[in-house]
Write a protein that holds these residues in place. Structure first.
Motif, PDB file in Angstrom:
ATOM      1  N   GLU A   1       0.712  -1.359   0.280  1.00 38.79           N
ATOM      2  CA  GLU A   1      -0.126   0.125  -0.067  1.00 38.79           C
ATOM      3  C   GLU A   1       0.888   1.275   0.003  1.00 38.79           C
ATOM      4  OE1 GLU A   1      -1.990  -3.108   2.858  1.00 38.79           O
ATOM      5  OE2 GLU A   1      -0.106  -2.429   2.225  1.00 38.79           O
TER       6      GLU A   1
ATOM      7  N   TYR B   1      -4.751   1.510   6.930  1.00 37.72           N
ATOM      8  CA  TYR B   1      -5.463   1.105   5.812  1.00 37.72           C
ATOM      9  C   TYR B   1      -4.557   0.002   5.097  1.00 37.72           C
ATOM     10  CZ  TYR B   1      -9.021   4.638   6.045  1.00 37.72           C
ATOM     11  OH  TYR B   1     -10.079   5.531   6.468  1.00 37.72           O
ATOM     12  N   TYR B   2      -5.477  -1.098   4.939  1.00 40.59           N
ATOM     13  CA  TYR B   2      -4.750  -2.243   4.384  1.00 40.59           C
ATOM     14  C   TYR B   2      -5.299  -2.692   3.008  1.00 40.59           C
ATOM     15  CZ  TYR B   2      -3.114  -3.083   9.206  1.00 40.59           C
ATOM     16  OH  TYR B   2      -2.532  -2.944  10.615  1.00 40.59           O
ATOM     17  N   CYS B   3      -4.652  -3.283   2.189  1.00 43.23           N
ATOM     18  CA  CYS B   3      -5.460  -3.807   1.057  1.00 43.23           C
ATOM     19  C   CYS B   3      -5.213  -5.350   1.204  1.00 43.23           C
ATOM     20  CB  CYS B   3      -4.846  -3.462  -0.641  1.00 43.23           C
ATOM     21  SG  CYS B   3      -3.209  -3.847  -0.491  1.00 43.23           S
TER      22      CYS B   3
ATOM     23  N   CYS C   1      -2.633   0.135  -4.023  1.00 48.55           N
ATOM     24  CA  CYS C   1      -2.235  -1.122  -3.756  1.00 48.55           C
ATOM     25  C   CYS C   1      -1.738  -2.029  -4.841  1.00 48.55           C
ATOM     26  CB  CYS C   1      -3.545  -1.942  -3.306  1.00 48.55           C
ATOM     27  SG  CYS C   1      -3.236  -3.723  -2.963  1.00 48.55           S
TER      28      CYS C   1
ATOM     29  N   ILE D   1     -13.507   3.072  -5.130  1.00 57.37           N
ATOM     30  CA  ILE D   1     -12.405   1.964  -5.307  1.00 57.37           C
ATOM     31  C   ILE D   1     -12.240   1.711  -6.992  1.00 57.37           C
ATOM     32  CG2 ILE D   1     -14.266  -0.066  -4.966  1.00 57.37           C
ATOM     33  CD1 ILE D   1     -11.892  -1.515  -3.765  1.00 57.37           C
TER      34      ILE D   1
ATOM     35  N   LEU E   1      -7.960   3.252  -4.057  1.00 61.78           N
ATOM     36  CA  LEU E   1      -8.980   3.777  -2.940  1.00 61.78           C
ATOM     37  C   LEU E   1      -8.923   5.359  -3.030  1.00 61.78           C
ATOM     38  CD1 LEU E   1     -11.100   2.852  -1.336  1.00 61.78           C
ATOM     39  CD2 LEU E   1      -9.676   3.129   0.710  1.00 61.78           C
TER      40      LEU E   1
ATOM     41  N   CYS F   1     -14.521  -2.999  -1.587  1.00 58.89           N
ATOM     42  CA  CYS F   1     -14.271  -4.096  -2.324  1.00 58.89           C
ATOM     43  C   CYS F   1     -14.227  -4.097  -3.678  1.00 58.89           C
ATOM     44  CB  CYS F   1     -14.566  -5.323  -1.552  1.00 58.89           C
ATOM     45  SG  CYS F   1     -16.265  -5.625  -1.480  1.00 58.89           S
TER      46      CYS F   1
ATOM     47  N   TRP G   1     -10.210  -3.282   0.783  1.00 54.58           N
ATOM     48  CA  TRP G   1      -9.545  -2.356   1.442  1.00 54.58           C
ATOM     49  C   TRP G   1     -10.114  -2.395   2.911  1.00 54.58           C
ATOM     50  CZ3 TRP G   1      -5.575   0.280   0.657  1.00 54.58           C
ATOM     51  CH2 TRP G   1      -4.837   0.643  -0.653  1.00 54.58           C
TER      52      TRP G   1
ATOM     53  N   ARG H   1      -9.591  -1.224   7.164  1.00 50.56           N
ATOM     54  CA  ARG H   1      -8.756  -0.054   8.107  1.00 50.56           C
ATOM     55  C   ARG H   1      -8.862  -0.706   9.486  1.00 50.56           C
ATOM     56  NH1 ARG H   1     -12.793   5.171   7.118  1.00 50.56           N
ATOM     57  NH2 ARG H   1     -14.549   4.280   8.455  1.00 50.56           N
TER      58      ARG H   1
END
Length: 124
Positions: free
Chosen positions: A6, A94-96, A22, A70, A81, A50, A36, A38
């Protein structure tokens, strides 16, 4: 080695915008739905948005609908995002994540591969 990275996080004032990216390496994103998520301090990780493998289906958490968008560019092996009208409550890591499901969802357990996350801080 399959990896998601990310980028694009940072500090922004309320009402501002950021675009997270990402990027995938070691595999082709075409075969994965992407989500995605968080996680704010002291809270559980939650689904934000998503997108299906080909981008035809998207989904958003109620808290970000109308503000976040997205998208994906499979040619660049990257998912984005776009976050507009940011609020202090959007502050989180924030994570993908990637799943082999065609559409995925907003549930953590659906996803097999995760990035390391990037910090988004919304503050004046």
């Amino acid at each position: 080695q399959l990896q998601l990275v990310e980028s694009g996080g940072g500090l922004v004032q309320p009402g501002g915008s950021l675009r997270l990216s990402c990027a995938a390496s070691g595999f082709t994103l075409d075969y994965y739905a992407i989500g995605w998520f968080r996680q704010a301090p002291g809270k559980e990780r939650e689904g934000v948005s998503c997108i299906s493998r080909r981008g035809g289906t998207t989904n958003y958490a109620d808290s970000v609908k109308g503000r976040f968008t997205i998208s994906r560019d499979n040619a660049k092996n990257t998912v984005y995002l776009q976050m507009n009208s940011l609020k202090p409550e959007d502050t989180a890591i924030y994570y993908c994540a990637a799943t082999k499901l065609i559409r995925g969802g907003l549930t953590v357990r659906e996803y097999d591969y995760w990035g390391q996350g990037c910090q988004v801080t919304v503050s004046s």
